[in-house]
Design an enzyme around this catalytic site. Structure first.
Site, PDB file in Angstrom:
ATOM      1  CG  ASP A  44      -0.187  -0.065   2.516  1.00  0.00           C
ATOM      2  OD1 ASP A  44       1.032  -0.226   2.492  1.00  0.00           O
ATOM      3  OD2 ASP A  44      -0.826   0.073   3.558  1.00  0.00           O
ATOM      4  CE  LYS A  45      -0.240   4.978  -4.913  1.00  0.00           C
ATOM      5  NZ  LYS A  45      -0.678   6.056  -5.761  1.00  0.00           N
ATOM      6  CB  THR A  46       0.269   3.765   4.477  1.00  0.00           C
ATOM      7  OG1 THR A  46       0.362   2.343   4.602  1.00  0.00           O
ATOM      8  CG2 THR A  46      -1.127   4.179   4.093  1.00  0.00           C
TER       9      THR A  46
END
Length: 183
Positions: free
Chosen positions: A134-136
């Site tokens: 994910d982009k986190t």
């Protein structure tokens, strides 16, 4: 008729049953089995069926009339003889190897803080084809670096970044209408 309005109301559930959160989460935990274990189980079953078939064939090849007790005794003897076909030590060796792999993974200084909680994770890591994140940055701590990009049959790496830029520029020019074809 008097109508009263309150800020909140407390009421017990009218129909508790299988639709409640507790009931829905009360399933017994599913047993997770690694792919290698499933393959070994499948092969062991096939080898057991083969040893049983060979035992029956050997009993039939004896060819003479035997009592039912003698047939069962002969069948059991052949099953015991053919039981060496099934490699039980393979299962023991695999479990020992998984334990050693897990130990080395936990002691690896490049993977500090690693805790192996399942015995089949080390074997499944060898089968990883794609890693999605994910982009986190929870998996990568925002240190993700693009090494290769596969588009169809074409592979672009760090050394072919300029070629990729040219292909994408041509693909998204006003003449192509935004259709990318890199095959």
């Amino acid at each position: 008729i008097d109508i009263y309005a309150f800020e909140s109301a407390i009421r017990p559930p009218s129909s508790p049953g299988l639709e409640t959160r507790v009931a829905m989460n009360a399933d017994p935990p599913k047993s997770k089995v690694g792919l290698v274990d499933r393959e070994i189980n499948r092969l062991s079953k096939m080898l057991f069926a083969l040893s049983m078939a060979l035992s029956l064939i050997m009993v039939l090849l004896k060819g003479r009339r035997m009592s039912a007790l003698l047939v069962v005794q002969t069948l059991v003897r052949f099953v015991i003889l053919f039981s060496s076909i099934i490699p039980i030590s393979l299962r023991v060796n695999l479990d020992m190897a998984k334990t050693v792999y897990s130990y080395f993974m936990m002691r690896d200084p490049e993977m500090a803080g690693t805790a192996v909680r399942s015995s089949f994770i080390p074997e499944e890591l060898g089968r990883v084809d794609c890693l999605l994140s994910d982009k986190t940055g929870t998996l990568t701590q925002n240190l993700m670096v693009l090494k290769e990009l596969h588009l169809g049959d074409v592979c672009f790496g760090r050394d072919s970044a300029e070629e990729l830029r040219t292909v994408l520029t041509e693909a998204y020019s006003e003449d192509s209408g935004g259709i990318v074809n890199v095959m």
